[in-house]
Structures are given as structure tokens and as C-alpha cells.
Design a protein around this motif. Structure first.
Motif, PDB file in Angstrom:
ATOM      1  N   ASP A 145      37.407  25.226  26.554  1.00 19.43           N
ATOM      2  CA  ASP A 145      38.217  24.068  26.153  1.00 19.43           C
ATOM      3  C   ASP A 145      38.957  24.373  24.862  1.00 19.43           C
ATOM      4  O   ASP A 145      38.508  25.190  24.048  1.00 19.43           O
ATOM      5  CB  ASP A 145      37.308  22.825  25.967  1.00 19.43           C
ATOM      6  CG  ASP A 145      38.072  21.526  26.099  1.00 19.43           C
ATOM      7  OD1 ASP A 145      38.912  21.244  25.221  1.00 19.43           O
ATOM      8  OD2 ASP A 145      37.842  20.788  27.076  1.00 19.43           O
ATOM      9  N   ASP A 195      41.957  28.895  25.334  1.00 22.00           N
ATOM     10  CA  ASP A 195      42.889  28.399  26.328  1.00 22.00           C
ATOM     11  C   ASP A 195      42.479  28.997  27.682  1.00 22.00           C
ATOM     12  O   ASP A 195      42.053  30.167  27.738  1.00 22.00           O
ATOM     13  CB  ASP A 195      44.281  28.915  25.930  1.00 22.00           C
ATOM     14  CG  ASP A 195      45.394  28.347  26.777  1.00 22.00           C
ATOM     15  OD1 ASP A 195      45.127  27.862  27.891  1.00 22.00           O
ATOM     16  OD2 ASP A 195      46.551  28.407  26.307  1.00 22.00           O
ATOM     17  N   PHE A 230      37.549  22.403  37.321  1.00 25.07           N
ATOM     18  CA  PHE A 230      38.752  22.277  36.497  1.00 25.07           C
ATOM     19  C   PHE A 230      38.939  20.820  36.093  1.00 25.07           C
ATOM     20  O   PHE A 230      39.193  19.960  36.949  1.00 25.07           O
ATOM     21  CB  PHE A 230      40.000  22.746  37.256  1.00 25.07           C
ATOM     22  CG  PHE A 230      41.264  22.605  36.436  1.00 25.07           C
ATOM     23  CD1 PHE A 230      41.729  23.656  35.653  1.00 25.07           C
ATOM     24  CD2 PHE A 230      41.971  21.407  36.411  1.00 25.07           C
ATOM     25  CE1 PHE A 230      42.878  23.512  34.869  1.00 25.07           C
ATOM     26  CE2 PHE A 230      43.123  21.253  35.628  1.00 25.07           C
ATOM     27  CZ  PHE A 230      43.573  22.308  34.865  1.00 25.07           C
ATOM     28  N   LEU A 283      46.999  17.867  30.853  1.00 19.92           N
ATOM     29  CA  LEU A 283      47.471  16.615  30.246  1.00 19.92           C
ATOM     30  C   LEU A 283      47.094  15.517  31.229  1.00 19.92           C
ATOM     31  O   LEU A 283      47.541  15.525  32.373  1.00 19.92           O
ATOM     32  CB  LEU A 283      48.989  16.652  30.038  1.00 19.92           C
ATOM     33  CG  LEU A 283      49.539  17.795  29.182  1.00 19.92           C
ATOM     34  CD1 LEU A 283      51.037  17.595  28.913  1.00 19.92           C
ATOM     35  CD2 LEU A 283      48.802  17.904  27.857  1.00 19.92           C
ATOM     36  N   TYR A 318      53.605  13.680  35.885  1.00 20.82           N
ATOM     37  CA  TYR A 318      52.143  13.788  36.014  1.00 20.82           C
ATOM     38  C   TYR A 318      51.732  13.939  37.484  1.00 20.82           C
ATOM     39  O   TYR A 318      51.043  14.898  37.856  1.00 20.82           O
ATOM     40  CB  TYR A 318      51.463  12.573  35.376  1.00 20.82           C
ATOM     41  CG  TYR A 318      49.952  12.606  35.483  1.00 20.82           C
ATOM     42  CD1 TYR A 318      49.210  13.544  34.759  1.00 20.82           C
ATOM     43  CD2 TYR A 318      49.271  11.727  36.325  1.00 20.82           C
ATOM     44  CE1 TYR A 318      47.821  13.583  34.870  1.00 20.82           C
ATOM     45  CE2 TYR A 318      47.879  11.762  36.422  1.00 20.82           C
ATOM     46  CZ  TYR A 318      47.163  12.694  35.704  1.00 20.82           C
ATOM     47  OH  TYR A 318      45.792  12.740  35.808  1.00 20.82           O
ATOM     48  N   LYS A 346      50.047  17.208  39.284  1.00 26.51           N
ATOM     49  CA  LYS A 346      48.681  17.169  39.833  1.00 26.51           C
ATOM     50  C   LYS A 346      48.716  17.628  41.291  1.00 26.51           C
ATOM     51  O   LYS A 346      47.808  18.299  41.762  1.00 26.51           O
ATOM     52  CB  LYS A 346      48.074  15.758  39.743  1.00 26.51           C
ATOM     53  CG  LYS A 346      47.811  15.249  38.345  1.00 26.51           C
ATOM     54  CD  LYS A 346      46.971  16.166  37.483  1.00 26.51           C
ATOM     55  CE  LYS A 346      45.516  16.235  37.819  1.00 26.51           C
ATOM     56  NZ  LYS A 346      44.754  17.086  36.849  1.00 26.51           N
ATOM     57  N   LEU A 388      42.632   3.793  29.189  1.00 22.15           N
ATOM     58  CA  LEU A 388      42.399   3.718  30.628  1.00 22.15           C
ATOM     59  C   LEU A 388      42.215   2.243  30.985  1.00 22.15           C
ATOM     60  O   LEU A 388      41.584   1.501  30.208  1.00 22.15           O
ATOM     61  CB  LEU A 388      41.131   4.503  30.992  1.00 22.15           C
ATOM     62  CG  LEU A 388      41.212   6.000  30.675  1.00 22.15           C
ATOM     63  CD1 LEU A 388      39.816   6.621  30.602  1.00 22.15           C
ATOM     64  CD2 LEU A 388      42.059   6.728  31.713  1.00 22.15           C
ATOM     65  N   ASN A 437      45.081   9.333  24.215  1.00 23.11           N
ATOM     66  CA  ASN A 437      45.530  10.711  24.433  1.00 23.11           C
ATOM     67  C   ASN A 437      46.932  10.981  23.903  1.00 23.11           C
ATOM     68  O   ASN A 437      47.186  12.034  23.322  1.00 23.11           O
ATOM     69  CB  ASN A 437      45.473  11.040  25.929  1.00 23.11           C
ATOM     70  CG  ASN A 437      44.067  11.401  26.363  1.00 23.11           C
ATOM     71  OD1 ASN A 437      43.098  11.094  25.656  1.00 23.11           O
ATOM     72  ND2 ASN A 437      43.935  12.037  27.496  1.00 23.11           N
TER      73      ASN A 437
HETATM   74  N1  LIG Z   1      40.565   9.971  33.304  1.00 25.10           N
HETATM   75  C1  LIG Z   1      41.102   9.541  34.446  1.00 25.10           C
HETATM   76  O1  LIG Z   1      41.244   8.337  34.711  1.00 25.10           O
HETATM   77  C2  LIG Z   1      41.554  10.555  35.490  1.00 25.10           C
HETATM   78  C3  LIG Z   1      41.913  10.098  36.761  1.00 25.10           C
HETATM   79  C4  LIG Z   1      42.332  11.029  37.717  1.00 25.10           C
HETATM   80  C5  LIG Z   1      42.380  12.364  37.399  1.00 25.10           C
HETATM   81  N2  LIG Z   1      42.023  12.781  36.151  1.00 25.10           N
HETATM   82  C6  LIG Z   1      42.049  14.222  35.844  1.00 25.10           C
HETATM   83  O2  LIG Z   1      40.736  14.586  35.476  1.00 25.10           O
HETATM   84  C7  LIG Z   1      40.746  15.591  34.465  1.00 25.10           C
HETATM   85  C8  LIG Z   1      39.895  15.162  33.274  1.00 25.10           C
HETATM   86  O3  LIG Z   1      40.383  13.935  32.741  1.00 25.10           O
HETATM   87  P1  LIG Z   1      39.883  13.423  31.312  1.00 25.10           P
HETATM   88  O4  LIG Z   1      40.169  11.976  31.245  1.00 25.10           O
HETATM   89  O5  LIG Z   1      38.503  13.929  31.071  1.00 25.10           O
HETATM   90  O6  LIG Z   1      40.906  14.218  30.359  1.00 25.10           O
HETATM   91  P2  LIG Z   1      40.846  14.475  28.761  1.00 25.10           P
HETATM   92  O7  LIG Z   1      42.265  14.395  28.305  1.00 25.10           O
HETATM   93  O8  LIG Z   1      39.852  13.595  28.120  1.00 25.10           O
HETATM   94  O9  LIG Z   1      40.306  15.983  28.627  1.00 25.10           O
HETATM   95  C9  LIG Z   1      41.053  17.113  28.942  1.00 25.10           C
HETATM   96  C10 LIG Z   1      40.379  18.291  28.206  1.00 25.10           C
HETATM   97  O10 LIG Z   1      41.015  19.490  28.625  1.00 25.10           O
HETATM   98  C11 LIG Z   1      41.196  20.334  27.472  1.00 25.10           C
HETATM   99  N3  LIG Z   1      42.319  21.228  27.828  1.00 25.10           N
HETATM  100  C12 LIG Z   1      43.562  20.863  28.258  1.00 25.10           C
HETATM  101  N4  LIG Z   1      44.294  21.953  28.550  1.00 25.10           N
HETATM  102  C13 LIG Z   1      43.517  23.048  28.309  1.00 25.10           C
HETATM  103  C14 LIG Z   1      43.709  24.458  28.427  1.00 25.10           C
HETATM  104  N5  LIG Z   1      44.868  24.989  28.838  1.00 25.10           N
HETATM  105  N6  LIG Z   1      42.673  25.266  28.109  1.00 25.10           N
HETATM  106  C15 LIG Z   1      41.481  24.756  27.688  1.00 25.10           C
HETATM  107  N7  LIG Z   1      41.242  23.424  27.546  1.00 25.10           N
HETATM  108  C16 LIG Z   1      42.245  22.584  27.855  1.00 25.10           C
HETATM  109  C17 LIG Z   1      41.472  19.362  26.328  1.00 25.10           C
HETATM  110  O11 LIG Z   1      41.152  19.946  25.073  1.00 25.10           O
HETATM  111  C18 LIG Z   1      40.502  18.217  26.678  1.00 25.10           C
HETATM  112  O12 LIG Z   1      39.239  18.396  26.085  1.00 25.10           O
HETATM  113  C19 LIG Z   1      42.232  15.836  34.131  1.00 25.10           C
HETATM  114  O13 LIG Z   1      42.666  16.965  34.858  1.00 25.10           O
HETATM  115  C20 LIG Z   1      42.924  14.583  34.647  1.00 25.10           C
HETATM  116  O14 LIG Z   1      44.260  14.847  35.041  1.00 25.10           O
HETATM  117  C21 LIG Z   1      41.598  11.907  35.190  1.00 25.10           C
END
Ligand SMILES: NC(=O)c1ccc[n+]([C@@H]2O[C@H](COP(=O)([O-])OP(=O)(O)OC[C@H]3O[C@@H](n4cnc5c(N)ncnc54)[C@H](O)[C@@H]3O)[C@@H](O)[C@H]2O)c1
Length: 329
Positions: free
Chosen positions: A31, A49, A66, A70, A135, A139, A175, A309
Motif C-alpha cells: 500500500d 506502489d 486487489f 481511486l 470511475y 473499474k 459513503l 477521500n
Molecule cells: N468503498 C466502497 O463503497 C466501494 C464500493 C465498490 C468498490 N470499491 C472498490 O473497493 C476497493 C477498496 O475500496 P476502499 O473504500 O477500501 O478504498 P480506500 O480509498 O479506502 O483505499 C484504497 C487504498 O489503496 C491504496 N492504493 C491506491 N493505489 C495504490 C497503488 N498504486 N499502490 C499501492 N497502494 C495503493 C491507498 O493508499 C489506500 O490505502 C477500491 O478498489 C474501490 O474502487 C469500493
């Protein structure tokens, strides 16, 4: 079993990783820690990364999850170019090196937002997808790339999640239910921008259950699965959150209804996940609010930019700390 969770320090990962450790799995998290580190001490930390990971790095894992990128529309629209790198290229690259490293399974965090604006019909995974915003498009691109790699010796599961809500040690207040909860408690007002649009809601407990079901499913299973705790109109969510706050905290909350246009409207069938992954949701909106109330002391610094975010993304961009290796290369 050793599992790598990419983006595991985020909202979902910070709730999932402790549960995986509790089940006896060895878990490493790779992360960039945009939102800090709220993980248990037992989690292995790789502060990198995703694009810095190599085939060799992946060889020690049986499964990869994964959760990076974003993770909402405002972030994607703030920087569409970065969005396509983080959300489309990163999952594709990680799945590609995972397969080369003989990882057995890859679980991808997709979103129901790939369905775009639908006609209030219940959508299963065979229905067409039609997102026209950065977005949703990214996805979907990520999903197509990783599903393409599925084979007899490389299982790929994509979880198209509804909007997740509830408490996580790395908290988000951007959210749907979490935002309504914050506004209801702090301002005694819940704002509903469009009461008639549909959204699948997913409690964070059900979300982490879905990942566990995917990780523990038969190796023969690959595929795309909708996951949600239930389908609700946003108007009903507003009513339920208000009712739960009033009942459980004894506060009077006003509901303000607007009729703004929205570009996302969808409700999904989760039958495939029920039949193939044994995923059965257990938490409704009332349970989500109850869990938020139980943990409220831990996030009542409501304006902390880490809970939003887009605020954190803007701060990171100002200090140039967001750059991905892929952009520099
Ligand atoms: N939260 C929701 O409601 C929701 C709903 C549907 C899908 N998702 C998907 O689920 C996943 C997790 O969501 P979340 O709410 O936990 O997101 P979040 O924004 O809280 O966390 C994302 C994490 O990924 C890390 N990150 C991003 N790009 C990176 C990279 N290139 N290398 C290493 N680390 C990296 C960031 O530092 C962060 O800790 C995401 O892919 C999101 O698109 C989330």
C-alpha cells in the motif's frame, strides 16, 4: 495460506485484514498508505506502489486481493488520467505478474457502478454495462483485464460491490450511509439529493464476508459476482438512517429532500454469489447505523480530511505525494 492484499490499508482492507489474520492466514499488505496505517501489528507491511512489485515478490503468495486505486467518482473526476492508471492499469499489471508467479487466485474489487443508469430493473451479471464516467469505465477496464487472465490454474473472482458503509478502523465519511449518519448526528439534518434512485448497499461486515467466501471458494470457481446487503432507494435509506438515529440516540433529525439528477441508478441480483460463493448478507441499514453508533467515539473528529477521500487526494496532489511510478516512468 499466504495472502497479499494490495490497497489493504484502505477502508475495506483495514476491516478485512484483521479478519483474515483471525482465520489463521498470513497476510501482507502492499500500500501507499494515503490514509495512514490502521492495520494490526501481525500484518506484514510493504510500503510500495503496486507498479514496484515484481513476479519474484509475488511468488510467496497463494492468493492476491486487489483493493487499491481511486475509490470513488470525485477522485476519478479530479484526475481522470491518474484514475485510469490506478484503476485500470494497476489491477491488470498485478494480475499479470501474479499469474506469472503461479499465484492460485486473484480477487478483484469491482463496483456495481459499472451498470451506470438503468431502468429500475434488477440487474444480474449477464446484463450489459454502460458507465460513461471515469470511475465506472476504469473499474470495468480493470475487471475485463483481470478476467481475461482466468484459466484452469489461475482463478479470478471479481466482486461487483454495492456502496459499502459502516465502521472501519480506517474510516470514510464520504459513503452514503456514513455521510447521512454524520449529518444526522452533527447537524440534525439528513440531505437526500434524489429520493427515487436505486443503490445496492453493502455493510462492511457483509463486504468482508464476501471476500472471505471468495478466498475460500473452490479453486475451480472464477467469475463476476454482484455483492450487496440489499437494494434501496436513496429516499428509503434516508428514512432508515433517520429512524435508527432517533431510536438509538434519542435525537430529532430533519430530512431534507432535493430532486437532483444522478448518473447512477441500479439495483442488482446477488443470486449468483449466493449460489456459487455461499455469500448471504446478514446486515441491513439499521445494523449498519447500530455499528456506527457503537464506534462513534473513534471518528467523531468529523472534519478529519482522512475521512473524505477527495480531500486527502487534493492534499496529496498539492505535495506531489500521489505520483505513481507508472507516471514517472
Ligand atoms: N468503498 C466502497 O463503497 C466501494 C464500493 C465498490 C468498490 N470499491 C472498490 O473497493 C476497493 C477498496 O475500496 P476502499 O473504500 O477500501 O478504498 P480506500 O480509498 O479506502 O483505499 C484504497 C487504498 O489503496 C491504496 N492504493 C491506491 N493505489 C495504490 C497503488 N498504486 N499502490 C499501492 N497502494 C495503493 C491507498 O493508499 C489506500 O490505502 C477500491 O478498489 C474501490 O474502487 C469500493
Amino acid at each position: 495460506m499466504k495472502i497479499l492484499v494490495a490497497g489493504g490499508a484502505g477502508y475495506l482492507g483495514s476491516a478485512l485484514v484483521p479478519r483474515l489474520i483471525d482465520r489463521g492466514y498470513e497476510v501482507d499488505v502492499v500500500d501507499l498508505f494515503w490514509f495512514g496505517n490502521h492495520l494490526p501489528a501481525e500484518a506484514g507491511i510493504i510500503h510500495k506502489d503496486i507498479f514496484e512489485m515484481s513476479v519474484q515478490d509475488l511468488e510467496r503468495y497463494q492468493q492476491v486481493v486487489f483493493l487499491a486505486g481511486l475509490s470513488n467518482d470525485p477522485m476519478a473526476e479530479f484526475s481522470p488520467s491518474r484514475n485510469f492508471i490506478f484503476n485500470a492499469a494497476a489491477p491488470a499489471y498485478l494480475a499479470y505478474i501474479a499469474k506469472k508467479a503461479h499465484v492460485k487466485r486473484y480477487v478483484y474489487a469491482c463496483s456495481c457502478s459499472v451498470y451506470g443508469y438503468t431502468d429500475n430493473e434488477l440487474f444480474d451479471e449477464t446484463r450489459s454495462v454502460s458507465s460513461s464516467y471515469p470511475y465506472g469505465i476504469s473499474k470495468l477496464q480493470g475487471e475485463q483485464a483481470v478476467m481475461n487472465l482466468a484459466s484452469d490454474d489461475f482463478s479470478v473472482i471479481s466482486l461487483r460491490k454495492g456502496t459499502v458503509s459502516g465502521y472501519s478502523p480506517r474510516m470514510r465519511l464520504d459513503l452514503i450511509i456514513n455521510t447521512m449518519f454524520k449529518n444526522g448526528v452533527r447537524n440534525r439534518e439528513i440531505i437526500v439529493n434524489n429520493p427515487s434512485i436505486w443503490r445496492p448497499i453493502l455493510s462492511i461486515e457483509d463486504a468482508t464476508n464476501a471476500y472471505i467466501r471468495a478466498l475460500e471458494a473452490s479453486e475451480k470457481i472464477s467469475g463476476i459476482f454482484n455483492v450487496a446487503s440489499g437494494n434501496y432507494t436513496v429516499g428509503e435509506v434516508g428514512d432508515l438512517v433517520r429512524m435508527a438515529i432517533e431510536e438509538q440516540l434519542g435525537l430529532r433529525v430533519h430530512l431534507t429532500i432535493h430532486h437532483k439528477k444522478d448518473f447512477r441508478n441500479y439495483k442488482v441480483s446477488i443470486q449468483k454469489a449466493e449460489n456459487m460463493l455461499s455469500f448471504h448478507p446478514n446486515y441491513d441499514v439499521k445494523c449498519i447505523v447500530k455499528q456506527l453508533i457503537e464506534n462513534m467515539e473513534r471518528f467523531h473528529d468529523w472534519d478529519n480530511p482522512q475521512y473524505y477521500n477527495i480531500e486527502t487526494l487534493k492534499l496529496l496532489s498539492q505535495t506531489n505525494s500521489l505520483r505513481s511510478l507508472a507516471e514517472i516512468a
